[in-house]
Design a protein around this motif. Structure first.
Motif, PDB file in Angstrom:
ATOM      1  N   PHE A  68      20.976  51.217  20.164  1.00  0.00           N
ATOM      2  CA  PHE A  68      19.624  50.657  20.032  1.00  0.00           C
ATOM      3  C   PHE A  68      19.645  49.397  19.170  1.00  0.00           C
ATOM      4  O   PHE A  68      18.993  48.401  19.494  1.00  0.00           O
ATOM      5  CB  PHE A  68      18.689  51.704  19.420  1.00  0.00           C
ATOM      6  CG  PHE A  68      17.251  51.272  19.344  1.00  0.00           C
ATOM      7  CD1 PHE A  68      16.405  51.443  20.425  1.00  0.00           C
ATOM      8  CD2 PHE A  68      16.733  50.699  18.184  1.00  0.00           C
ATOM      9  CE1 PHE A  68      15.070  51.045  20.360  1.00  0.00           C
ATOM     10  CE2 PHE A  68      15.418  50.294  18.104  1.00  0.00           C
ATOM     11  CZ  PHE A  68      14.578  50.473  19.194  1.00  0.00           C
ATOM     12  N   THR A  69      20.412  49.434  18.089  1.00  0.00           N
ATOM     13  CA  THR A  69      20.507  48.287  17.183  1.00  0.00           C
ATOM     14  C   THR A  69      21.168  47.094  17.853  1.00  0.00           C
ATOM     15  O   THR A  69      20.722  45.955  17.691  1.00  0.00           O
ATOM     16  CB  THR A  69      21.290  48.669  15.911  1.00  0.00           C
ATOM     17  OG1 THR A  69      20.660  49.789  15.287  1.00  0.00           O
ATOM     18  CG2 THR A  69      21.342  47.508  14.927  1.00  0.00           C
ATOM     19  N   MET A 208      20.993  37.205  13.318  1.00  0.00           N
ATOM     20  CA  MET A 208      21.869  38.314  13.682  1.00  0.00           C
ATOM     21  C   MET A 208      22.021  39.302  12.531  1.00  0.00           C
ATOM     22  O   MET A 208      21.914  40.524  12.717  1.00  0.00           O
ATOM     23  CB  MET A 208      23.235  37.785  14.111  1.00  0.00           C
ATOM     24  CG  MET A 208      24.110  38.818  14.793  1.00  0.00           C
ATOM     25  SD  MET A 208      25.582  38.079  15.528  1.00  0.00           S
ATOM     26  CE  MET A 208      24.862  37.104  16.832  1.00  0.00           C
ATOM     27  N   SER A 209      22.271  38.796  11.334  1.00  0.00           N
ATOM     28  CA  SER A 209      22.449  39.684  10.186  1.00  0.00           C
ATOM     29  C   SER A 209      21.159  40.433   9.865  1.00  0.00           C
ATOM     30  O   SER A 209      21.181  41.641   9.577  1.00  0.00           O
ATOM     31  CB  SER A 209      22.918  38.891   8.965  1.00  0.00           C
ATOM     32  OG  SER A 209      21.991  37.882   8.622  1.00  0.00           O
ATOM     33  N   LYS A 213      20.463  44.557  10.056  1.00  0.00           N
ATOM     34  CA  LYS A 213      20.123  45.212   8.790  1.00  0.00           C
ATOM     35  C   LYS A 213      18.665  45.663   8.726  1.00  0.00           C
ATOM     36  O   LYS A 213      18.225  46.163   7.688  1.00  0.00           O
ATOM     37  CB  LYS A 213      20.405  44.266   7.625  1.00  0.00           C
ATOM     38  CG  LYS A 213      21.885  43.933   7.447  1.00  0.00           C
ATOM     39  CD  LYS A 213      22.130  43.104   6.197  1.00  0.00           C
ATOM     40  CE  LYS A 213      21.457  41.760   6.267  1.00  0.00           C
ATOM     41  NZ  LYS A 213      21.712  40.919   5.071  1.00  0.00           N
ATOM     42  N   LEU A 214      17.925  45.514   9.798  1.00  0.00           N
ATOM     43  CA  LEU A 214      16.496  45.829   9.787  1.00  0.00           C
ATOM     44  C   LEU A 214      16.257  47.279   9.351  1.00  0.00           C
ATOM     45  O   LEU A 214      16.835  48.206   9.912  1.00  0.00           O
ATOM     46  CB  LEU A 214      15.903  45.604  11.182  1.00  0.00           C
ATOM     47  CG  LEU A 214      14.379  45.502  11.244  1.00  0.00           C
ATOM     48  CD1 LEU A 214      13.922  44.181  10.652  1.00  0.00           C
ATOM     49  CD2 LEU A 214      13.894  45.606  12.686  1.00  0.00           C
ATOM     50  N   ILE A 261      30.803  46.607  10.947  1.00  0.00           N
ATOM     51  CA  ILE A 261      30.248  46.051  12.190  1.00  0.00           C
ATOM     52  C   ILE A 261      29.514  44.746  11.904  1.00  0.00           C
ATOM     53  O   ILE A 261      29.725  43.730  12.596  1.00  0.00           O
ATOM     54  CB  ILE A 261      29.299  47.064  12.868  1.00  0.00           C
ATOM     55  CG1 ILE A 261      30.090  48.244  13.432  1.00  0.00           C
ATOM     56  CG2 ILE A 261      28.499  46.392  13.985  1.00  0.00           C
ATOM     57  CD1 ILE A 261      29.215  49.367  13.943  1.00  0.00           C
ATOM     58  N   VAL A 262      28.643  44.752  10.884  1.00  0.00           N
ATOM     59  CA  VAL A 262      27.882  43.552  10.536  1.00  0.00           C
ATOM     60  C   VAL A 262      28.819  42.417  10.126  1.00  0.00           C
ATOM     61  O   VAL A 262      28.644  41.264  10.538  1.00  0.00           O
ATOM     62  CB  VAL A 262      26.874  43.856   9.409  1.00  0.00           C
ATOM     63  CG1 VAL A 262      26.191  42.570   8.937  1.00  0.00           C
ATOM     64  CG2 VAL A 262      25.834  44.853   9.877  1.00  0.00           C
ATOM     65  N   ALA A 263      29.840  42.753   9.312  1.00  0.00           N
ATOM     66  CA  ALA A 263      30.794  41.735   8.865  1.00  0.00           C
ATOM     67  C   ALA A 263      31.566  41.157  10.043  1.00  0.00           C
ATOM     68  O   ALA A 263      31.756  39.935  10.145  1.00  0.00           O
ATOM     69  CB  ALA A 263      31.763  42.338   7.846  1.00  0.00           C
TER      70      ALA A 263
END
Length: 280
Positions: A68-69, A208-209, A213-214, A261-263
């Motif tokens: 979903f993210t 994107m970040s 991170k929402l 994943i974010v990095a």
């Protein structure tokens, strides 16, 4: 002057470096270590190896939150940057009230995420009530509700960055292209976009970040309903960590995966867009 800078380099860097180590680096390493343990507090951690990671990836709620993210991030990044760039193009033309428009469009970014979530919950539910449903009736409603909220909050901020990039384009380059017979589309593709790539890099990174991170907006707007189908990664980690005693290690393992994943996505995006900047 160079010797002076070298002499006092550590004096200026040391406070920031210490703050980074104490506030980020040490907690990050401690978090990685705790992800391989069962714990309720740091002092009672018990080593369990990769059990927490196996449990995390065998949890369908976590997999659904990840998918979903990712879907949300793709759609929000594309829509926010498209509309922000379009508005920047319009507001860099000589239109009356340009400064007022810039201020109005930027203001949503100053509102807190929780407040925004509840505001848009009232607005969207007010519309959906006419059809006998709410935003939590279907996952699709929650998804597009989050997209609308994110766009409304971020477009103005990204627009300001794009405006700064557009205003830095040398006018003589544009005029020379016009003299050579370039049309509007050719100017956009051959001149504007290549020269505004530094702004594109920044905007893509920020959108994107922030999309990955929402948390606040997700919690306030849908809280993951219905049946956790609109739960994003940050909210899923929160629910796992604080959901029940004994799940802290699993929540920490999810947090480590989330950070990686974010990095990874951020590094790949930055390398690709910066490579494009160099080519241009």
């Amino acid at each position: 002057m160079v010797k002076y800078h070298k002499k006092y380099f550590l004096v200026f860097v040391l406070p920031t470096l210490l703050a980074f180590i104490v506030a980020f680096f040490v907690p990050f390493l401690l978090g990685i270590a705790l992800s391989f343990t069962e714990f309720t507090t740091v002092i009672d951690a018990k080593w369990v190896g990769i059990k927490n990671y196996v449990t995390a990836f065998s949890n369908m709620d976590f997999i659904n939150a990840l998918l979903f993210t990712v879907k949300f991030a793709i759609v929000s990044v594309l829509t926010i940057n498209f509309f922000a760039f379009l508005m920047a193009l319009l507001l860099t033309r000589k239109i009356k009230g340009t400064n007022l428009f810039r201020t109005v469009f930027f203001m949503p970014n100053l509102i807190g995420g929780i407040v925004l979530g509840y505001i848009w919950q009232v607005i969207l539910n007010g519309i959906l009530f006419k059809f006998g449903v709410t935003i939590t009736f279907k996952p699709e409603f929650g998804f597009w509700g989050l997209i609308i909220l994110m766009n409304w909050q971020m477009i103005g901020y990204m627009m300001v960055i794009y405006i700064a990039g557009l205003q830095n384009i040398p006018r003589d380059v544009v005029e020379a292209a016009k003299i050579d017979g370039a049309g509007r589309f050719q100017l956009l593709r051959k001149i504007t976009l290549p020269l505004v790539m530094p702004s594109v890099t920044i905007c893509l990174f920020l959108t994107m970040s922030n999309s990955f991170k929402l948390f606040d907006q997700n919690l306030a707007l849908t809280a993951g309903a219905p049946s956790r189908k609109t739960t994003m990664l940050a909210l899923d980690i929160y629910n796992t960590f604080y959901g029940s005693v004994g799940s802290e290690g699993i929540g920490q393992a999810k947090a480590v995966v989330f950070t990686l994943i974010v990095a990874f996505v951020a590094i790949v995006q930055l390398r690709l867009t910066r490579k494009k900047e160099v080519e241009n």
